[in-house]
Design an enzyme around this catalytic site. Structure first.
Site, mmCIF file in Angstrom:
data_model
loop_
_atom_site.group_PDB
_atom_site.id
_atom_site.type_symbol
_atom_site.label_atom_id
_atom_site.label_comp_id
_atom_site.label_asym_id
_atom_site.label_seq_id
_atom_site.Cartn_x
_atom_site.Cartn_y
_atom_site.Cartn_z
ATOM 1 N N ASP A 1 4.737 -5.863 -4.215
ATOM 2 C CA ASP A 1 4.864 -5.590 -2.788
ATOM 3 C C ASP A 1 4.145 -6.647 -1.951
ATOM 4 O O ASP A 1 2.938 -6.830 -2.090
ATOM 5 C CB ASP A 1 4.243 -4.217 -2.480
ATOM 6 C CG ASP A 1 4.342 -3.852 -1.008
ATOM 7 O OD1 ASP A 1 5.322 -3.166 -0.642
ATOM 8 O OD2 ASP A 1 3.462 -4.251 -0.220
ATOM 9 N N TYR B 1 1.228 -11.049 5.005
ATOM 10 C CA TYR B 1 0.218 -11.347 3.987
ATOM 11 C C TYR B 1 0.091 -12.846 3.702
ATOM 12 O O TYR B 1 -0.847 -13.276 3.025
ATOM 13 C CB TYR B 1 0.518 -10.611 2.658
ATOM 14 C CG TYR B 1 0.684 -9.119 2.761
ATOM 15 C CD1 TYR B 1 0.338 -8.425 3.909
ATOM 16 C CD2 TYR B 1 1.198 -8.395 1.692
ATOM 17 C CE1 TYR B 1 0.511 -7.047 3.999
ATOM 18 C CE2 TYR B 1 1.366 -7.016 1.764
ATOM 19 C CZ TYR B 1 1.028 -6.360 2.927
ATOM 20 O OH TYR B 1 1.210 -5.000 2.998
ATOM 21 N N HIS C 1 7.877 -3.513 9.089
ATOM 22 C CA HIS C 1 6.457 -3.278 8.773
ATOM 23 C C HIS C 1 5.851 -2.168 9.645
ATOM 24 O O HIS C 1 5.126 -1.310 9.148
ATOM 25 C CB HIS C 1 5.676 -4.585 8.930
ATOM 26 C CG HIS C 1 4.442 -4.666 8.095
ATOM 27 N ND1 HIS C 1 3.990 -5.816 7.535
ATOM 28 C CD2 HIS C 1 3.556 -3.710 7.718
ATOM 29 C CE1 HIS C 1 2.876 -5.585 6.849
ATOM 30 N NE2 HIS C 1 2.600 -4.302 6.950
ATOM 31 N N GLN D 1 7.390 3.527 3.644
ATOM 32 C CA GLN D 1 6.081 3.198 3.045
ATOM 33 C C GLN D 1 4.997 3.510 4.079
ATOM 34 O O GLN D 1 4.974 2.899 5.149
ATOM 35 C CB GLN D 1 6.043 1.716 2.665
ATOM 36 C CG GLN D 1 4.775 1.349 1.921
ATOM 37 C CD GLN D 1 4.636 -0.147 1.656
ATOM 38 O OE1 GLN D 1 3.844 -0.826 2.291
ATOM 39 N NE2 GLN D 1 5.413 -0.665 0.718
ATOM 40 N N ARG E 1 -8.257 -4.181 -13.955
ATOM 41 C CA ARG E 1 -8.021 -2.981 -13.142
ATOM 42 C C ARG E 1 -6.532 -2.700 -12.982
ATOM 43 O O ARG E 1 -6.105 -1.550 -13.031
ATOM 44 C CB ARG E 1 -8.652 -3.157 -11.761
ATOM 45 C CG ARG E 1 -10.156 -2.979 -11.759
ATOM 46 C CD ARG E 1 -10.687 -3.144 -10.355
ATOM 47 N NE ARG E 1 -12.097 -2.813 -10.274
ATOM 48 C CZ ARG E 1 -12.845 -2.996 -9.202
ATOM 49 N NH1 ARG E 1 -12.305 -3.517 -8.096
ATOM 50 N NH2 ARG E 1 -14.112 -2.662 -9.193
HETATM 51 N N1 LIG Z 1 3.019 -1.137 4.972
HETATM 52 C C1 LIG Z 1 1.808 -1.360 5.409
HETATM 53 O O1 LIG Z 1 1.541 -1.319 6.627
HETATM 54 C C2 LIG Z 1 0.727 -1.665 4.429
HETATM 55 C C3 LIG Z 1 -0.606 -1.698 4.854
HETATM 56 C C4 LIG Z 1 -1.594 -1.971 3.918
HETATM 57 C C5 LIG Z 1 -1.258 -2.212 2.589
HETATM 58 N N2 LIG Z 1 0.048 -2.203 2.203
HETATM 59 C C6 LIG Z 1 0.440 -2.466 0.785
HETATM 60 O O2 LIG Z 1 -0.163 -1.479 -0.029
HETATM 61 C C7 LIG Z 1 -0.937 -2.106 -1.049
HETATM 62 C C8 LIG Z 1 -2.100 -1.226 -1.463
HETATM 63 O O3 LIG Z 1 -2.922 -0.921 -0.361
HETATM 64 P P1 LIG Z 1 -4.376 -1.564 -0.133
HETATM 65 O O4 LIG Z 1 -4.446 -2.864 -0.845
HETATM 66 O O5 LIG Z 1 -4.615 -1.588 1.309
HETATM 67 O O6 LIG Z 1 -5.381 -0.490 -0.744
HETATM 68 P P2 LIG Z 1 -5.569 0.278 -2.154
HETATM 69 O O7 LIG Z 1 -4.536 -0.136 -3.125
HETATM 70 O O8 LIG Z 1 -5.751 1.704 -1.833
HETATM 71 O O9 LIG Z 1 -6.994 -0.233 -2.612
HETATM 72 C C9 LIG Z 1 -7.245 -1.553 -2.979
HETATM 73 C C10 LIG Z 1 -8.754 -1.645 -3.218
HETATM 74 O O10 LIG Z 1 -9.127 -0.824 -4.312
HETATM 75 C C11 LIG Z 1 -9.803 -1.602 -5.298
HETATM 76 N N3 LIG Z 1 -9.374 -1.140 -6.623
HETATM 77 C C12 LIG Z 1 -8.138 -1.215 -7.172
HETATM 78 N N4 LIG Z 1 -8.124 -0.670 -8.404
HETATM 79 C C13 LIG Z 1 -9.375 -0.259 -8.655
HETATM 80 C C14 LIG Z 1 -9.992 0.364 -9.763
HETATM 81 N N5 LIG Z 1 -9.297 0.661 -10.856
HETATM 82 N N6 LIG Z 1 -11.310 0.667 -9.683
HETATM 83 C C15 LIG Z 1 -12.022 0.368 -8.578
HETATM 84 N N7 LIG Z 1 -11.494 -0.235 -7.487
HETATM 85 C C16 LIG Z 1 -10.178 -0.547 -7.526
HETATM 86 C C17 LIG Z 1 -9.408 -3.042 -5.039
HETATM 87 O O11 LIG Z 1 -10.440 -3.929 -5.396
HETATM 88 P P3 LIG Z 1 -10.177 -5.313 -6.201
HETATM 89 O O12 LIG Z 1 -8.989 -5.971 -5.618
HETATM 90 O O13 LIG Z 1 -11.449 -6.061 -5.973
HETATM 91 O O14 LIG Z 1 -9.991 -4.914 -7.637
HETATM 92 C C18 LIG Z 1 -9.202 -3.047 -3.522
HETATM 93 O O15 LIG Z 1 -10.437 -3.254 -2.857
HETATM 94 C C19 LIG Z 1 -1.338 -3.441 -0.409
HETATM 95 O O16 LIG Z 1 -1.797 -4.383 -1.335
HETATM 96 C C20 LIG Z 1 -0.043 -3.823 0.267
HETATM 97 O O17 LIG Z 1 0.867 -4.355 -0.676
HETATM 98 C C21 LIG Z 1 1.044 -1.924 3.104
#
Ligand SMILES: NC(=O)c1ccc[n+]([C@@H]2O[C@H](COP(=O)([O-])OP(=O)(O)OC[C@H]3O[C@@H](n4cnc5c(N)ncnc54)[C@H](OP(=O)(O)O)[C@@H]3O)[C@@H](O)[C@H]2O)c1
Length: 297
Positions: free
Chosen positions: A62, A67, A125, A176, A251
């Site tokens: 994704d 990004y 988005h 999403q 992870r």
């Molecule tokens: N549509 C939208 O508006 C929108 C907005 C935000 C995000 N997104 C998408 O959704 C995806 C996921 O959301 P997000 O990145 O915001 O948050 P998330 O997936 O809820 O959390 C990511 C965080 O959790 C940590 N993490 C991951 N696995 C872990 C584990 N097993 N143990 C401990 N910590 C862990 C990561 O650290 P490390 O990386 O340091 O491991 C990172 O800091 C994004 O990457 C993006 O593709 C979409």
């Protein structure tokens, strides 16, 4: 098409597997568990991450124009020994690129950067009032022309989806949205389920912040799993697709090791009850009115 219900009590989900896909209303399929790539902007990390994730079984990646890593992902995909139809790529049209012509032009650039002929899923988005219907008209055209397989929305609430349906020829097949234990979005998920729109959770781990919640930690001990694995399994048993992000291959691998246990109905309910209506990011209604995700844009 059959409408899938979620959160059904008493229905076993032990037979979930990492290859599981959602059947989308347009006939395509989407992996339930994918890899989010927000904030991955280091080329070496990206290469390692996609290779490790692919080997683990991830097929959905994704990204978004916002990004600024589409070109890097394009190069990392080229380095993988895989056919195009073996992976599923989502990207999203940024607010500044909304509108009919700008959407199509920016999509052409995204495809060029990703080195792809089509993306599997294209999302708006954020909902914006200025270009609301024009952007969607461009999405329908992009799909008709084969630039994208499926079209969907992101950060749309029920009211945005109902408004879109007043003029759309095709409805989004995926929405999403931010979903994690402190923001469960049950009413929105019920609405989208009823309309055969798959909910895909972003920030499914609450950006990591909810992994230290006492209930999540105690369930991790109980099931001999990590807090992240408890939260990921909770999403899957609620039939919510999700895209957890990590920059660490170990992870990423561990986040897929969630298919050998089942959370009981009582524990599922306790996790559902953590809901606090707590958003990490913007309130979609404000973005809709303001015309941009951030006030200074
Ligand atoms: N549509 C939208 O508006 C929108 C907005 C935000 C995000 N997104 C998408 O959704 C995806 C996921 O959301 P997000 O990145 O915001 O948050 P998330 O997936 O809820 O959390 C990511 C965080 O959790 C940590 N993490 C991951 N696995 C872990 C584990 N097993 N143990 C401990 N910590 C862990 C990561 O650290 P490390 O990386 O340091 O491991 C990172 O800091 C994004 O990457 C993006 O593709 C979409």
């Amino acid at each position: 098409m059959e409408v899938k219900l979620f959160g059904q009590k008493g229905v076993s989900s032990m037979n979930l597997t990492k290859q599981d896909r959602n059947q989308l209303a347009d006939g395509h399929q989407m992996p339930k568990l994918g890899l989010g790539l927000y904030k991955v902007t280091d080329e070496a990390v990206m290469q390692k991450l996609l290779a490790g994730a692919y080997e683990t079984g991830y097929r959905l990646f994704d990204t978004a124009q916002m990004y600024q890593n589409e070109a890097m992902i394009g190069r990392a995909l080229q380095a993988l020994p895989v056919q195009r139809d073996e992976f599923f790529i989502t990207t999203k049209i940024a607010e500044a690129n909304q509108g009919y012509d700008a959407t199509l032009r920016s999509l052409e650039q995204s495809l060029k950067d990703l080195q792809l002929d089509y993306v599997d899923l294209l999302l708006v988005h954020w909902p914006l009032h200025q270009h609301f219907f024009e952007t969607w008209r461009a999405f329908e055209r992009a799909k008709a022309e084969g630039m994208v397989r499926s079209i969907g929305t992101s950060n749309y609430g029920q009211i945005h989806l109902e408004y879109l349906a007043t003029k759309a020829n095709e409805l989004p097949v995926v929405n999403q949205v931010e979903v994690h234990p402190y923001l469960t979005q049950k009413p929105l998920q019920t609405f989208t389920n009823e309309h055969n729109i798959v909910t895909q959770a972003w920030a499914p781990l609450g950006r990591g912040g909810e992994l230290s919640d006492p209930l999540v930690v105690s369930l991790a001990e109980k099931y001999q799993k990590s807090p992240a694995q408890i939260v990921i399994r909770w999403h899957l048993q609620n039939q919510t697709a999700l895209i957890p992000k990590s920059s660490h291959v170990e992870r990423v691998q561990a986040n897929m090791d969630v298919f050998d246990f089942e959370i009981t109905n009582d524990d599922m309910q306790a996790l559902d009850d953590l809901n606090q209506f707590k958003r990490i990011s913007q309130e979609p209604e404000l973005v809709y009115e303001r015309g941009a995700q951030y006030p200074h844009h």
